[in-house]
Design an enzyme around this catalytic site. Structure first.
Site, mmCIF file in Angstrom:
data_model
loop_
_atom_site.group_PDB
_atom_site.id
_atom_site.type_symbol
_atom_site.label_atom_id
_atom_site.label_comp_id
_atom_site.label_asym_id
_atom_site.label_seq_id
_atom_site.Cartn_x
_atom_site.Cartn_y
_atom_site.Cartn_z
ATOM 1 N N ARG A 367 44.527 36.121 46.643
ATOM 2 C CA ARG A 367 45.092 37.254 45.933
ATOM 3 C C ARG A 367 44.275 38.534 46.007
ATOM 4 O O ARG A 367 44.771 39.601 45.737
ATOM 5 C CB ARG A 367 45.355 36.872 44.478
ATOM 6 C CG ARG A 367 46.600 36.014 44.329
ATOM 7 C CD ARG A 367 46.908 35.734 42.884
ATOM 8 N NE ARG A 367 46.178 34.577 42.417
ATOM 9 C CZ ARG A 367 46.625 33.327 42.523
ATOM 10 N NH1 ARG A 367 47.782 33.081 43.059
ATOM 11 N NH2 ARG A 367 45.908 32.315 42.082
ATOM 12 N N VAL A 368 42.999 38.444 46.341
ATOM 13 C CA VAL A 368 42.216 39.691 46.376
ATOM 14 C C VAL A 368 41.572 39.965 47.735
ATOM 15 O O VAL A 368 41.178 41.083 48.027
ATOM 16 C CB VAL A 368 41.104 39.697 45.294
ATOM 17 C CG1 VAL A 368 41.697 39.764 43.909
ATOM 18 C CG2 VAL A 368 40.193 38.508 45.422
#
Ligand code: ATP
Ligand code: MG
Length: 504
Positions: A367-368
């Site tokens: 997600r990052v």
């Protein structure tokens, strides 16, 4: 008058003395000792996770206070537990459990108490880090912006990890979880930014497996930057419980010095089992799915300590979790999925079908990490995602009909080529610049007319070709981190030359 003054002074002094409380030392006593748990009374001010001790002849037995009830403490022995007897005197050390840290830990194998398990002698240190610590505050952190190049083509291209991130690796037994983590460690050796310190925490594993991992790291010169923290399946549950926190504390020591750190917890399922065992010994009720109610809190307070510190070091956490029959919605896996910034899911069916590393691309996510991905990798992986998505859609049709239009057949062939390119053997990490060259070549159609069965050999040859003849081009990718027109043209001319002279 003078006498009166003297009297006042004397009285003041007496009041002062009467206010000084007599020094009071608490002494505890072992009331009961069974199943490795000491029930102690008398230590009223002991704290959670405090080290208590019993002195016996030349031995000091250390205990960890884990259950604090009014006037009664449940503590687990950390060493020499066979010598504990009911009635033994217990003293408190006023010290919460901590681990000695120093640069001397690099290349060493230690147990969770900081004692060496290898034969390289004592590790000297005067600095202690508490094994539990508050996570860095939001103000001290900065966004993840530097990549961890894992050497795994699928991860670096599609599920990129950034320094300071928490990425879960999960899968059934024997699906290549440990191998993936090992490859990530091996690939750090040649990191072009700076080699992170790697900490491998073996939690409740067989010693034979840990020995193999040590041998591999040693053989590949990875011990120059790696530390092993080991609590094996034969160790008491309390050591298994402590192991990940100790690994994290050592990581924090190096992060505080401005280093990048990668900590691998292999695996947190066994950690949850150990915590369950401890809770049963302490007679606490277990809760959902027979795990103690605080297991989520236990893992989240471990993983939230990973961070990228503003202008400083970073701590990347790669927890591993074992699933049962691919059930990623089990209690511990879902907990961990919700705590981490993404997961890499290894699937038993893919592993059996020889698609290795057996990463299920659809169910894996980061997600990052994409914020940390280099521009060059972004350019080549964008096309890759599109090609794979189109391939998935058409693959189903291809199974029911043979009469697909030319365009669709091309997409299917491209998809098959990509899956072949993304395979790799364990212990053979591929540097990110080489992954870029490979994916660039696929995107430009260099592999389109080749037989799928031969792709493997061609990939090996292409990598060797670049290693021998085009180090300067690889160097340019590393320095620019981007593919500009000039570099793309250079790559195309090199690839043209290679494929024109290809003999398979
Ligand atoms: P466990 O659940 O027992 O901890 P694991 O999921 O950690 O297992 P590994 O021990 O990493 O799995 O790997 C299992 C076996 O698969 C090992 O023999 C390893 O060499 C092999 N293996 C792993 N990855 C690959 C790969 N990419 N290519 C070929 N073989 C692989
Ligand atoms: Mg394993």
């Amino acid at each position: 008058m003078e006498d009166f003054q003297f009297l006042v002074e004397k009285l003041k002094r007496e009041i002062e003395i009467s206010e000084i409380k007599p020094e009071f030392k608490e002494i505890g006593k072992v009331l009961k000792f069974y199943d490795g748990v000491c029930w102690i009374d008398g230590l009223f001010s002991a704290k959670l996770n405090e080290v208590l001790y019993i002195e016996k002849n030349d031995k000091v037995i250390e205990l960890l206070a884990l259950n604090l009830e009014e006037g009664l403490i449940g503590a687990l022995a950390l060493n020499n537990q066979d010598s504990i007897k009911e009635g033994d005197i217990v003293k408190s050390s006023k010290r919460v459990i901590s681990v000695p840290v120093s640069d001397g830990l690099i290349g060493r194998v230690i147990n969770p108490l900081g004692k060496p398990l290898d034969d390289k002698g004592e590790i000297f240190s005067s600095t202690f880090y508490p094994i539990e610590k508050d996570a860095p505050s939001v103000l001290d952190r900065e966004p993840v912006k530097t990549p961890v190049h894992t050497g795994i083509k699928i991860i670096d291209a599609l599920i990129p990890i950034g320094r300071g991130q928490r990425e879960l690796i999960l899968g059934d037994r024997q699906t290549g979880k440990t191998s993936l983590a090992l490859d990530i460690i091996l690939n750090q050796k040649n990191d072009h930014l700076r080699t992170p310190i790697c900490i491998y925490v073996a939690i409740g594993q067989k010693l034979s497996k840990v020995r193999r991992i040590y041998e591999i790291l040693n053989k590949n010169q990875a011990l120059d930057y790696t530390i092993l923290v080991v609590a094996s399946a034969d160790d008491p549950a309390v050591l298994v419980y402590l192991a990940p926190y100790v690994g994290c504390a050592i990581g924090e020591y190096f992060m505080d010095k401005g280093e990048d750190v990668i900590v691998i917890y292999d695996d947190l399922t066994k950690h949850a089992w150990a915590w369950r065992e401890i809770n049963l010994l302490l007679k606490r009720p277990v809760a959902r799915e027979a795990y103690p109610g605080d297991i989520f809190y236990l893992h989240s307070r471990l993983l939230e300590r990973s961070a990228k510190i503003k202008g400083g070091g970073s701590l990347t956490a790669l927890p591993i979790c074992e699933t049962q029959l691919g059930d990623i919605s089990g209690y511990i896996p879902t907990n961990l999925i919700s705590i981490t910034d993404g997961q890499i899911y290894l699937e038993a069916d893919l592993f059996k079908a020889n698609f290795r590393p057996a990463i299920n691309i659809g169910l894996s996510v980061s997600r990052v990490g994409s914020k940390a991905q280099t521009k060059a990798m972004k350019k080549v992986s964008g096309r890759l995602k599109l090609d794979l998505a189109q391939f998935r859609e058409l693959e189903v049709f291809a199974q029911v009909t043979t009469e697909l239009p030319e365009d669709s057949r091309k997409i299917i062939k491209r998809g098959k080529i990509l899956l072949e390119i993304l395979k790799q053997k364990d212990l053979e990490p591929v540097s990110f610049e080489k992954t870029i060259v490979l994916l660039f070549a696929v995107n430009k159609g260099f592999f389109d007319n080749l037989e799928i069965e031969k792709i493997n050999i061609i990939v090996d040859k292409l990598i060797k070709y670049f290693d021998l003849n085009s180090l300067d081009t690889l160097e340019k990718i590393i320095n620019k981190m981007d593919l500009d027109e000039e570099l793309e043209n250079e790559l195309i001319s090199k690839l043209n030359y290679f494929f024109e002279n290809l003999d398979v």
